[in-house]
Every structure is written in C-alpha cells, then in structure tokens.
Motif scaffolding. Sequence first.
Motif, PDB file in Angstrom:
ATOM      1  N   HIS A  30      10.395  22.698 -48.693  1.00 15.16           N
ATOM      2  CA  HIS A  30      11.647  23.318 -49.128  1.00 15.16           C
ATOM      3  C   HIS A  30      11.476  24.825 -49.271  1.00 15.16           C
ATOM      4  O   HIS A  30      12.299  25.602 -48.774  1.00 15.16           O
ATOM      5  CB  HIS A  30      12.115  22.710 -50.443  1.00 15.16           C
ATOM      6  CG  HIS A  30      13.371  23.325 -50.946  1.00 15.16           C
ATOM      7  ND1 HIS A  30      13.376  24.436 -51.755  1.00 15.16           N
ATOM      8  CD2 HIS A  30      14.670  23.016 -50.730  1.00 15.16           C
ATOM      9  CE1 HIS A  30      14.615  24.783 -52.020  1.00 15.16           C
ATOM     10  NE2 HIS A  30      15.428  23.930 -51.413  1.00 15.16           N
ATOM     11  N   THR A  31      10.418  25.250 -49.927  1.00 14.99           N
ATOM     12  CA  THR A  31      10.172  26.682 -50.118  1.00 14.99           C
ATOM     13  C   THR A  31      10.035  27.388 -48.777  1.00 14.99           C
ATOM     14  O   THR A  31      10.577  28.479 -48.587  1.00 14.99           O
ATOM     15  CB  THR A  31       8.901  26.894 -50.961  1.00 14.99           C
ATOM     16  OG1 THR A  31       9.097  26.259 -52.225  1.00 14.99           O
ATOM     17  CG2 THR A  31       8.619  28.366 -51.173  1.00 14.99           C
ATOM     18  N   ARG A  77      14.774  30.918 -54.650  1.00 18.48           N
ATOM     19  CA  ARG A  77      14.217  29.856 -53.816  1.00 18.48           C
ATOM     20  C   ARG A  77      14.035  28.580 -54.620  1.00 18.48           C
ATOM     21  O   ARG A  77      12.935  28.106 -54.809  1.00 18.48           O
ATOM     22  CB  ARG A  77      12.877  30.301 -53.250  1.00 18.48           C
ATOM     23  CG  ARG A  77      12.997  31.479 -52.356  1.00 18.48           C
ATOM     24  CD  ARG A  77      11.657  31.926 -51.854  1.00 18.48           C
ATOM     25  NE  ARG A  77      11.808  33.168 -51.125  1.00 18.48           N
ATOM     26  CZ  ARG A  77      10.910  34.103 -51.090  1.00 18.48           C
ATOM     27  NH1 ARG A  77       9.767  33.953 -51.695  1.00 18.48           N
ATOM     28  NH2 ARG A  77      11.125  35.207 -50.411  1.00 18.48           N
ATOM     29  N   ALA A 119      17.433  27.189 -42.559  1.00 17.54           N
ATOM     30  CA  ALA A 119      18.477  27.940 -43.259  1.00 17.54           C
ATOM     31  C   ALA A 119      19.082  28.889 -42.234  1.00 17.54           C
ATOM     32  O   ALA A 119      18.381  29.715 -41.649  1.00 17.54           O
ATOM     33  CB  ALA A 119      17.897  28.698 -44.444  1.00 17.54           C
ATOM     34  N   PHE A 139      17.334  19.214 -49.734  1.00 19.33           N
ATOM     35  CA  PHE A 139      18.140  20.320 -49.231  1.00 19.33           C
ATOM     36  C   PHE A 139      19.623  20.170 -49.587  1.00 19.33           C
ATOM     37  O   PHE A 139      20.435  20.989 -49.184  1.00 19.33           O
ATOM     38  CB  PHE A 139      18.005  20.443 -47.710  1.00 19.33           C
ATOM     39  CG  PHE A 139      16.658  20.912 -47.265  1.00 19.33           C
ATOM     40  CD1 PHE A 139      16.180  22.153 -47.637  1.00 19.33           C
ATOM     41  CD2 PHE A 139      15.850  20.111 -46.479  1.00 19.33           C
ATOM     42  CE1 PHE A 139      14.946  22.597 -47.234  1.00 19.33           C
ATOM     43  CE2 PHE A 139      14.603  20.537 -46.065  1.00 19.33           C
ATOM     44  CZ  PHE A 139      14.150  21.781 -46.445  1.00 19.33           C
ATOM     45  N   ILE A 191      22.559  25.328 -44.670  1.00 18.98           N
ATOM     46  CA  ILE A 191      21.411  24.503 -44.303  1.00 18.98           C
ATOM     47  C   ILE A 191      21.828  23.682 -43.087  1.00 18.98           C
ATOM     48  O   ILE A 191      22.813  22.945 -43.118  1.00 18.98           O
ATOM     49  CB  ILE A 191      20.984  23.564 -45.447  1.00 18.98           C
ATOM     50  CG1 ILE A 191      20.568  24.365 -46.672  1.00 18.98           C
ATOM     51  CG2 ILE A 191      19.859  22.637 -44.991  1.00 18.98           C
ATOM     52  CD1 ILE A 191      19.378  25.273 -46.457  1.00 18.98           C
ATOM     53  N   ARG A 204      19.708  33.295 -51.149  1.00 22.14           N
ATOM     54  CA  ARG A 204      18.616  32.328 -50.991  1.00 22.14           C
ATOM     55  C   ARG A 204      17.257  33.013 -51.003  1.00 22.14           C
ATOM     56  O   ARG A 204      16.273  32.458 -51.477  1.00 22.14           O
ATOM     57  CB  ARG A 204      18.759  31.552 -49.688  1.00 22.14           C
ATOM     58  CG  ARG A 204      19.810  30.508 -49.719  1.00 22.14           C
ATOM     59  CD  ARG A 204      19.762  29.680 -48.442  1.00 22.14           C
ATOM     60  NE  ARG A 204      21.002  28.996 -48.221  1.00 22.14           N
ATOM     61  CZ  ARG A 204      21.395  27.920 -48.876  1.00 22.14           C
ATOM     62  NH1 ARG A 204      20.641  27.412 -49.813  1.00 22.14           N
ATOM     63  NH2 ARG A 204      22.541  27.357 -48.607  1.00 22.14           N
ATOM     64  N   MET A 240      13.399  27.819 -47.127  1.00 19.95           N
ATOM     65  CA  MET A 240      14.176  28.842 -47.828  1.00 19.95           C
ATOM     66  C   MET A 240      13.638  30.257 -47.617  1.00 19.95           C
ATOM     67  O   MET A 240      14.281  31.217 -48.022  1.00 19.95           O
ATOM     68  CB  MET A 240      14.233  28.539 -49.331  1.00 19.95           C
ATOM     69  CG  MET A 240      15.041  27.323 -49.662  1.00 19.95           C
ATOM     70  SD  MET A 240      16.708  27.453 -49.000  1.00 19.95           S
ATOM     71  CE  MET A 240      17.006  25.801 -48.503  1.00 19.95           C
TER      72      MET A 240
END
Length: 167
Positions: free
Chosen positions: A97-98, A161, A46, A21, A29, A157, A101
């Motif tokens: 992570h995806t 992504r 986020a 991140f 973040i 964002r 986001m």
Amino acid sequence: MPPAHLSDTYPIAKETLDSLFSYPDNFGIVRRELTVAHCSAVLYYAEALSDTAVTERILAFCKGSADTPMPETAEAFCAENISYAETEISDDPAALHTAVMTGCLLLLCACYPTRGILIKARNIPSRGIEEPEHDKVLRGAHVGFVEVLPRNCAMIRRQLRTPALTM
C-alpha cells in the motif's frame, strides 16, 4: 488492520488488496484486470502518481505476453520480463500500500499470489517553488492546488500515505 502477509490464494489476496485500497470507492486508485502469459493478474496504481509511459509499457507487455512462458518464481519473472524498471517484491500488504501511494505499480499474478511485484514508476506531481498568491498559509507546507483534480488528489496522497485516506 491488514494481515501480515498476502494469502496463498489469488482471489483472497486480490480481495485483501481491494479492501486495503478501498477499491472501487477510492478516487484515483486504478485497478486493471490483466492476463500475463495465460495467468490472471491485476495491476494497481495511483492515477496521478505513476509515470504514464511506464504504465503503458507494462500494459503493452501484458497484452503481448501470450507466448511468453511463466517462470517458476516472481523474482525470475521480474528478471526476465521487467528489465527496464526497478522492481521489488513483497508479501506485506502494508508495504505494498505504501509503495503504491508513493507512485509504484503493483502487479499481483495468480501464479505468485503471495508475492506482490512493485514496479517503480514514480511521477511525483508538484507545483512551482513560488508560494500560491491567493492561498497564503502561515504554517505547514506552502503548497497550493491546481485546476486538475487528479493532480490535487496526488499531492494530498503524497503527504498522507495512510490506508485511512479515501477520496
């Protein structure tokens, strides 16, 4: 390139997510250190993509969970303690992570270091359907920015992504 799975030690798993991140250098973040039932935990999200009400409920639960016993598995933890929201569990840092986001909250507990708990709390920012008057575009998305920086970052964002995006 992120590893295929989270480490089985909490500090290394947390370090992997911090790196993924780009925390603390990535604007928008948020990372909160928590204690869940006497177990260290960290919550990632986020800022403008997650629903504030769900985030506050999760934080309130964590603060009031001192007397709550910690179940054996992350699945049992979700079933017993996070019943009002959709949850998913993953050990893949790229998938975590995806999900963050796209507006999910990510809870990583020291009791389950290889399992990231995703809490679906999406609040996707958008503008009205009219095209911006002063920012005409000929190709691509007809989206204009607003006066609030976190919402603008969230709109970017939402479209990009990738872990390479750092603001």
